[in-house]
Design a protein around this motif. Structure first.
Motif, PDB file in Angstrom:
ATOM      1  N   SER A   1      47.026   9.123  10.298  1.00 15.77           N
ATOM      2  CA  SER A   1      48.252   8.542   9.738  1.00 15.77           C
ATOM      3  C   SER A   1      48.146   7.018   9.767  1.00 15.77           C
ATOM      4  CB  SER A   1      49.495   8.997  10.502  1.00 15.77           C
ATOM      5  OG  SER A   1      49.517   8.468  11.806  1.00 15.77           O
ATOM      6  N   LEU A   2      48.833   6.401   8.814  1.00 13.11           N
ATOM      7  CA  LEU A   2      48.934   4.951   8.772  1.00 13.11           C
ATOM      8  C   LEU A   2      50.307   4.591   9.311  1.00 13.11           C
ATOM      9  CD1 LEU A   2      47.457   4.395   5.210  1.00 13.11           C
ATOM     10  CD2 LEU A   2      46.280   4.106   7.392  1.00 13.11           C
ATOM     11  N   THR A   3      50.357   3.720  10.315  1.00 11.95           N
ATOM     12  CA  THR A   3      51.646   3.366  10.905  1.00 11.95           C
ATOM     13  C   THR A   3      52.227   2.103  10.295  1.00 11.95           C
ATOM     14  OG1 THR A   3      50.500   2.288  12.741  1.00 11.95           O
ATOM     15  CG2 THR A   3      51.197   4.561  13.063  1.00 11.95           C
ATOM     16  N   ASP A   4      51.379   1.204   9.826  1.00 12.49           N
ATOM     17  CA  ASP A   4      51.786   0.035   9.046  1.00 12.49           C
ATOM     18  C   ASP A   4      50.529  -0.488   8.367  1.00 12.49           C
ATOM     19  OD1 ASP A   4      50.455  -1.873  10.813  1.00 12.49           O
ATOM     20  OD2 ASP A   4      52.196  -1.779  12.127  1.00 12.49           O
ATOM     21  N   THR A   5      50.589  -1.666   7.768  1.00 12.86           N
ATOM     22  CA  THR A   5      49.435  -2.157   7.011  1.00 12.86           C
ATOM     23  C   THR A   5      48.235  -2.512   7.874  1.00 12.86           C
ATOM     24  OG1 THR A   5      50.305  -4.414   7.050  1.00 12.86           O
ATOM     25  CG2 THR A   5      50.865  -3.050   5.130  1.00 12.86           C
ATOM     26  N   GLU A   6      48.437  -2.677   9.183  1.00 14.75           N
ATOM     27  CA  GLU A   6      47.323  -3.052  10.056  1.00 14.75           C
ATOM     28  C   GLU A   6      47.060  -2.080  11.194  1.00 14.75           C
ATOM     29  OE1 GLU A   6      47.445  -7.085  11.373  1.00 14.75           O
ATOM     30  OE2 GLU A   6      47.094  -7.839   9.347  1.00 14.75           O
TER      31      GLU A   6
ATOM     32  N   ILE B   1      43.545  -1.543  12.006  1.00 15.26           N
ATOM     33  CA  ILE B   1      42.705  -1.365  10.812  1.00 15.26           C
ATOM     34  C   ILE B   1      42.632  -2.644   9.977  1.00 15.26           C
ATOM     35  CG2 ILE B   1      42.939   1.144  10.665  1.00 15.26           C
ATOM     36  CD1 ILE B   1      45.148   0.659   8.530  1.00 15.26           C
ATOM     37  N   ALA B   2      42.973  -3.785  10.577  1.00 17.62           N
ATOM     38  CA  ALA B   2      42.991  -5.054   9.845  1.00 17.62           C
ATOM     39  C   ALA B   2      41.620  -5.397   9.243  1.00 17.62           C
ATOM     40  CB  ALA B   2      43.461  -6.180  10.753  1.00 17.62           C
TER      41      ALA B   2
ATOM     42  N   GLY C   1      34.529  -0.695  10.556  1.00 10.84           N
ATOM     43  CA  GLY C   1      33.846  -0.331   9.327  1.00 10.84           C
ATOM     44  C   GLY C   1      34.278   1.043   8.878  1.00 10.84           C
ATOM     45  N   GLN C   2      33.992   1.352   7.638  1.00 12.72           N
ATOM     46  CA  GLN C   2      34.329   2.659   7.075  1.00 12.72           C
ATOM     47  C   GLN C   2      33.033   3.396   6.765  1.00 12.72           C
ATOM     48  OE1 GLN C   2      36.883   2.388   3.669  1.00 12.72           O
ATOM     49  NE2 GLN C   2      36.948   4.585   3.350  1.00 12.72           N
ATOM     50  N   ILE C   3      33.010   4.710   7.014  1.00 10.26           N
ATOM     51  CA  ILE C   3      31.842   5.536   6.690  1.00 10.26           C
ATOM     52  C   ILE C   3      32.304   6.777   5.953  1.00 10.26           C
ATOM     53  CG2 ILE C   3      30.448   4.700   8.614  1.00 10.26           C
ATOM     54  CD1 ILE C   3      31.040   7.305  10.072  1.00 10.26           C
TER      55      ILE C   3
END
Length: 78
Positions: free
Chosen positions: A11-16, A31-32, A52-54
């Motif tokens: 889940s995303l809790t806010d933009t960062e 996730i900034a 990083g993203q994979i």
């Protein structure tokens, strides 16, 4: 020694900030440094930050290797 682990964003809790699943443990992370990630993406997490993203296949391979290491007997163990 530093260790970064693959984790799936649940889940995303806010933009960062987001919540990730780390082997059944849910943890809030920053996730900034990985703009544009969405739920079900995999990120590499180091000390509470996605660095990083994979893709899902790479995450699965890495998690399988960690599982093999955890199941292996310790060197010198009886």
């Amino acid at each position: 020694m530093c260790l970064a682990l693959p984790a799936r964003i649940v889940s995303l809790t806010d933009t960062e900030h987001a919540v990730v699943d780390l082997g059944g443990v849910r943890k809030s992370i920053c996730i900034a440094l990985t703009p544009g990630v969405v739920v079900d993406d995999y990120v590499i997490v180091h000390v509470g930050h996605a660095i990083g993203q994979i893709d899902a296949e790479e995450a699965a391979r890495t998690l399988a290797l960690f599982a093999e290491l955890a199941a292996a007997p310790a060197e010198g163990a009886l």
